[in-house]
Design an enzyme around this catalytic site. Structure first.
Site, PDB file in Angstrom:
ATOM      1  CG  HIS A   1      22.444  -8.861  -4.322  1.00 11.84           C
ATOM      2  ND1 HIS A   1      22.296  -8.969  -2.953  1.00 11.84           N
ATOM      3  CD2 HIS A   1      23.060  -7.664  -4.528  1.00 11.84           C
ATOM      4  CE1 HIS A   1      22.811  -7.904  -2.374  1.00 11.84           C
ATOM      5  NE2 HIS A   1      23.269  -7.095  -3.300  1.00 11.84           N
TER       6      HIS A   1
ATOM      7  CG  ASP B   1      21.588 -12.013  -1.630  1.00 14.75           C
ATOM      8  OD1 ASP B   1      22.646 -11.901  -2.274  1.00 14.75           O
ATOM      9  OD2 ASP B   1      21.080 -11.077  -0.993  1.00 14.75           O
TER      10      ASP B   1
ATOM     11  CB  SER C   1      22.743  -4.370  -1.982  1.00 22.41           C
ATOM     12  OG  SER C   1      24.052  -4.848  -2.070  1.00 22.41           O
TER      13      SER C   1
END
Ligand SMILES: [Ca+2]
Length: 557
Positions: A485, A448, A182
């Site tokens: 994610h 995601d 991320s």
């Protein structure tokens, strides 16, 4: 003989005793404004010297105290490696410096013998937090804290950690790795572009390499699309803002997920519930299936309202300005937006975009932390929004794709560096990193909900053009169908990409595939698949168990 060798190793391993690091003369470090606040020996989890320190403590915006705080662990059984553990969200946490390898691995870098550093990127969520002023992203009002978060802290902490390693062990690290997901993935890509000689291997998972555009345009577009559903249903929060959490039930998202599977599962030649050929899963194919489940009359559990279907298609189409230009990215259709296993619904997609259904207030991450970042950090000048009340949702719903783009490029006397300049990690000039023999592995979920894998693919394709078709010589992208994610979702989300990276860096063995395993909360626990180097995809060989990766080959389209 063996005992003698061990004795020789441990003696050589400590040019400086651990506690003595606390009296370290800061002039020996890259930044003389460094203070070692603690240095002590720990027996667990591995015998190591734990060092805490801070760089450039100062008074910043709103009279708050800022510093770049770092956390370094130096193992007795050092493998001569250095591991930088990337951050997440808007950072502000020191991190545990154990060295998360990503991919759901139980081992950590410290246990493998790496010297590991983590850091807060120049602000502390415990102290740099003002609910009246964008909450934990209040640091966006401080010009230096912006630069520290964007790129400077990773530079400072890398140099400082390497210097302490040199002092402690009497020699520099032989190999250096940056690993994160991320925001941490963005940091990895920043290092390959801005500081291309610092790291030999970088694992950038679900990288937010165009985070300002994702947050300001991509996520605002999601919120605006969902708000039309809330408004059509007359569902508002107590501040009068559209309440996104009630726009889709878990059952609704399950229906949408099943529709996408029915449209695209067999595009890869095998009905196994996994959409490996996601680039071929077009809006036309999915729209036709969604049309089949659109309610003819009143909303029922077995159909989606026309407003819901329209919102989904708008979300996947991505943010566009009035000229139809894409402001962030489109998104890949995939099953991981919802779905059910043994009565438990996958929440990985909705907690980011929608929020839990039962939540009485807007609570999606894009409507809370995301909105705070979009307003305080990703526009210039920063916009003050209280972190509670109507403000965060109101801010997202009023973002205008024609007029707000200039705010990412803006520079003022107080904020002389634009957001695009200090945050973006989307350069395709990686020649210096390649010259350094650096290797970059990117792993990302096709489902995601935060950063679009299509955006990553577009970037890699651009890089490949710059590299005359040879980008895969040093940058490899692995897609994980179904994965949300960083992890989760109906996916094979357990994989050791770090080991593949180390092999690539240290043994010249470029990974053509990484074997990944599905966890317990998937429709197929323990199923394995190869993750293939984009643009290759896994294809069933035609015989053998479809639960076993050995019966799949990575093939180019
Ligand atoms: Ca399939």
């Amino acid at each position: 003989m063996k005992a003698v060798l061990i004795f020789a190793f441990t003696t050589a391993a400590h040019a400086q005793d651990c506690a003595g690091l606390q009296q370290l003369d800061a002039k020996k470090l890259p930044s003389p404004a460094t203070v070692i606040t603690s240095a002590k020996t720990n027996a667990q989890p591995a015998d190591h010297c734990e060092v805490l320190g801070k760089i450039n403590e100062r008074t910043g915006a709103n009279g708050q105290t800022y510093a770049i705080k770092f956390h370094l662990r130096l193992p007795r059984n050092w493998n001569n490696g250095f591991f930088f553990e990337g951050g997440g969200g808007s950072n502000g946490n020191l991190g545990n410096a154990l060295g998360n390898l990503q991919g759901g691995q139980r081992a950590n870098a410290l246990s493998l013998g790496y010297a590991v550093v983590s850091q807060d990127s120049g602000h502390d969520n415990a102290t740099n937090n003002d609910p009246a002023r964008n909450g934990t992203v209040t640091f966006g009002h401080d010009p230096q804290a912006r630069l520290d978060f964007g790129y400077n802290s990773y530079d400072q902490v890398t140099q400082t950690a390497k210097a302490i390693i040199q002092i402690y062990y009497g020699k520099p690290p032989q190999r250096s790795y940056y690993v994160g997901c991320s925001e941490g993935g963005r940091e990895g890509m920043i290092m390959s572009q801005r500081f291309p000689t610092y790291f030999d291997g970088i694992l950038a998972c679900a990288p937010g390499f165009r985070l300002p555009k994702a947050a300001v345009f991509g996520h605002a577009s999601d919120a605006q699309a969902l708000a039309t559903v809330a408004t059509a249903a007359g569902t508002y929060d107590r501040f009068g803002e559209p309440l996104l959490t009630k726009t889709f039930t878990d059952e609704d998202l399950d229906l949408a997920s099943q529709s996408i599977v029915s449209a695209c599962d067999t595009l890869d030649g095998l009905a196994d519930g996994m959409i490996q050929n996601f680039p071929a899963c077009t809006a036309d194919l999915v729209s036709a299936k969604l049309k089949d489940i659109t309610c003819k009359g009143a909303k029922r559990n077995t159909c989606l309202s026309a407003a819901q279907v329209a919102a989904l298609l708008k979300i996947y189409g991505g943010a566009k300005n009035s000229k139809g230009e894409t402001m962030y990215s489109d998104w890949a259709f995939d099953r991981g937006l919802g779905g059910q296993v043994n009565g438990n619904y996958n929440q990985g997609w909705r907690i980011w975009k929608i929020g839990a259904y039962d939540a009485p207030a807007n609570s999606s991450i894009i409507a809370t932390l995301g909105s705070a970042a979009a307003s305080a950090l990703f526009v210039t000048p920063p916009v003050t929004v209280a972190s509670t009340g109507a403000g965060p949702m109101d801010y997202l719903l009023k973002i205008n794709y024609d007029t707000d783009a200039a705010k990412l490029a803006a520079e003022t006397s107080q904020f002389p560096t634009s957001v695009l300049s200090f945050m973006m990690a989307d350069s395709t000039n990686l020649s210096a990193f390649k010259q350094h023999s650096g290797k970059l592995i990117i792993v990302q979920g096709v489902s995601d909900p935060v950063f679009s894998i299509n955006d990553t693919i577009h970037w890699w394709n651009d890089l490949n053009k710059v590299q005359n078709g040879a980008a895969a010589d040093f940058v490899r992208l692995f897609a994980v169908p179904g994965m949300n994610h960083c992890n989760g979702g109906p996916a094979t989300d357990q994989y050791n990409a770090f080991a593949a990276l180390v092999d690539w860096v240290e043994k010249s063995g470029a990974p053509d595939k990484i074997i990944a395993t599905a966890g317990a909360n998937t429709p197929w626990p323990n199923r394995t698949r190869p993750l293939c180097v984009y643009p290759a995809q896994p294809r069933y060989k035609g015989s053998g168990s479809i639960e076993d990766a050995v019966n799949f080959a990575c093939e180019r389209q």
